[in-house]
Scaffold this motif. Structure first.
Motif: not given
Length: 74
Positions: A10-14, A25-30, A37-41, A44-50
């Motif tokens: 489970t991703c707790h990014l939200g 958008a702010e996280l994307s910029r920083v 890609n951040l929205s997928v995370l 909770d739709r990501a299957k992998a992360i680099r």
């Protein structure tokens, strides 16, 4: 031995973004990671992360991978 049909990560990014009053958008910029890609995370739709993406997100948020992800027990 094949992969499980569904992962238990489970991703707790939200929650982390909400706690910091930050938008995708702010996280994307920083972090230099696309909003898509951040929205997928976040959703909770990501299957992998680099590792490079994980590093950028953690540095931008001041968190660790353990803060960002947890493993469900079912």
């Amino acid at each position: 031995m094949g992969e499980p049909a569904e992962h238990l990560i489970t991703c707790h990014l939200g929650e982390i973004l909400d706690a910091r009053g930050m938008t995708l958008a702010e996280l994307s910029r920083v972090a230099g990671v696309s909003v898509v890609n951040l929205s997928v995370l976040k959703n909770d739709r990501a299957k992998a992360i680099r590792f490079s993406t994980l590093t950028a997100v953690c540095l931008a948020l001041g968190c660790t991978p353990g803060d960002l992800f947890s493993v469900r027990t079912q």
